[in-house]
Design an enzyme around this catalytic site. Structure first.
Site, short mmCIF file in Angstrom:
data_model
loop_
_atom_site.label_atom_id
_atom_site.label_comp_id
_atom_site.label_asym_id
_atom_site.label_seq_id
_atom_site.Cartn_x
_atom_site.Cartn_y
_atom_site.Cartn_z
N ARG A 68 -3.81 18.48 2.52
CA ARG A 68 -3.16 18.54 3.83
C ARG A 68 -2.42 17.23 4.11
O ARG A 68 -3.04 16.22 4.42
CB ARG A 68 -4.19 18.81 4.93
CG ARG A 68 -4.81 20.19 4.83
CD ARG A 68 -5.88 20.41 5.88
NE ARG A 68 -7.05 19.58 5.64
CZ ARG A 68 -8.17 19.62 6.37
NH1 ARG A 68 -8.25 20.45 7.39
NH2 ARG A 68 -9.18 18.84 6.08
N ASP B 33 0.11 14.54 6.07
CA ASP B 33 0.25 14.14 7.46
C ASP B 33 1.67 14.33 7.97
O ASP B 33 2.59 14.62 7.20
CB ASP B 33 -0.12 12.66 7.61
CG ASP B 33 -1.54 12.36 7.19
OD1 ASP B 33 -2.41 13.24 7.35
OD2 ASP B 33 -1.78 11.25 6.69
N TYR C 224 0.38 10.62 -5.64
CA TYR C 224 1.33 10.36 -4.57
C TYR C 224 2.31 9.29 -5.01
O TYR C 224 1.95 8.35 -5.72
CB TYR C 224 0.60 9.85 -3.31
CG TYR C 224 -0.02 10.93 -2.46
CD1 TYR C 224 0.68 11.51 -1.40
CD2 TYR C 224 -1.32 11.36 -2.69
CE1 TYR C 224 0.10 12.48 -0.60
CE2 TYR C 224 -1.91 12.34 -1.91
CZ TYR C 224 -1.19 12.89 -0.86
OH TYR C 224 -1.76 13.87 -0.09
N ARG D 166 -1.30 5.40 3.08
CA ARG D 166 -0.53 4.65 4.07
C ARG D 166 -1.26 3.38 4.49
O ARG D 166 -0.63 2.34 4.76
CB ARG D 166 -0.24 5.53 5.29
CG ARG D 166 0.76 6.65 4.99
CD ARG D 166 0.92 7.57 6.18
NE ARG D 166 1.36 6.84 7.36
CZ ARG D 166 1.32 7.34 8.60
NH1 ARG D 166 0.85 8.57 8.81
NH2 ARG D 166 1.74 6.62 9.62
#
Length: 266
Positions: free
Chosen positions: A49, A51, A109, A196
């Site tokens: 999921r 953001d 990522y 992040r």
């Protein structure tokens, strides 16, 4: 029958992946399109999921249905009802043992950071931005302490729903290319805002606000308050989800973003 889909999306247009009562999400758009094509509601299960503002290059979902359609039909039919910011890349019939989330053994990522005194409107929503030069070697040195299995509580959002903060971070690569610094993170799984929050720390080290050794202290503290603020989502992409070979999940079409070529030699 279980169907898996590979999905790409521009996350800048959405309030994240997961369906929300008052927010525009990628899941809402995909399930709306699937319903239009299949003429029946279909609920999707997602690999990860993402953001608000985070992009998907290699997102994977699955759903169960009694409808029989060819993979080509699932792709073309669903895309006919999707906005330009979301597109199904492939469809594949899967055994019942396949699960988009629980069958995955790793996620990768990318983060793209534009380093320049002046922001570029052409990169808005596509890349992070920092106006001061960065010490890339210091960031690489800081990253070394993160490799392996650790408690990543210091980089975990207060809203994280993961059962455990312990994750295995396999790899962090940092490469500079002109005005860009490219990051690649590969782990068995990630916590909410983990990448992040790590990016916020890397930028702080790169700017010289902390020495490279500081990141090891932050990790050991297990205290979110010791880390840097959460960095912007703009340059973050879910690039690839890894599955056992038995499921023959197609590779993500990362070539749809030109800068991904920096990782093609590996």
């Amino acid at each position: 029958m279980r169907i898996a889909l590979g999905v790409q999306y521009d996350g800048a247009a959405y309030c994240g992946w997961q369906s929300q009562p008052h927010g525009k999400t990628v899941q809402d758009e995909l399930e709306r399109a699937l319903c239009e094509f299949a003429q029946t509601p279909l609920q999707t299960i997602v690999a990860g999921r993402t953001d608000t503002g985070v992009h998907g290059l290699g997102q994977v979902v699955h759903f169960d249905t009694d409808l029989e359609r060819t993979p080509f039909s699932w792709v073309r039919g669903t895309n006919a009802f999707l906005p330009s910011t979301v597109a199904v890349q492939w469809a594949q019939t899967m055994p019942d043992a396949f699960h988009a989330r629980f069958s995955a053994f790793e996620r990768t990522y990318y983060y793209v950071l534009y380093v320049h005194p002046v922001r570029s409107p052409m990169l808005s929503g596509r890349a992070g931005w920092i106006h001061t030069p960065l010490d890339v070697d210091a960031m690489r040195a800081a990253a070394a302490c993160l490799i392996g299995e650790h408690d990543f509580s210091a980089f975990r959002s207060s809203e994280c729903q993961a059962k455990t903060p312990v994750k295995h971070l396999y790899q962090i690569d940092i490469r500079q290319q002109g005005h860009y610094v490219h990051f690649r993170f590969r782990a068995n799984a990630f916590l909410h805002h983990m990448v992040r929050n790590l990016m916020g720390c890397f930028v702080a080290v790169g700017r010289g606000r902390y020495p490279a050794e500081w990141l090891a202290d932050v990790l050991a503290s297990r205290d979110r308050n010791q880390a840097a603020p959460t960095f912007m989502p703009d340059g973050l992409y879910l690039a690839q989800v890894g599955y056992p070979e038995e499921f023959a999940v197609p590779a993500a079409e990362t070539g749809s973003v030109p800068w991904s070529a920096i990782w093609r030699d590996e």
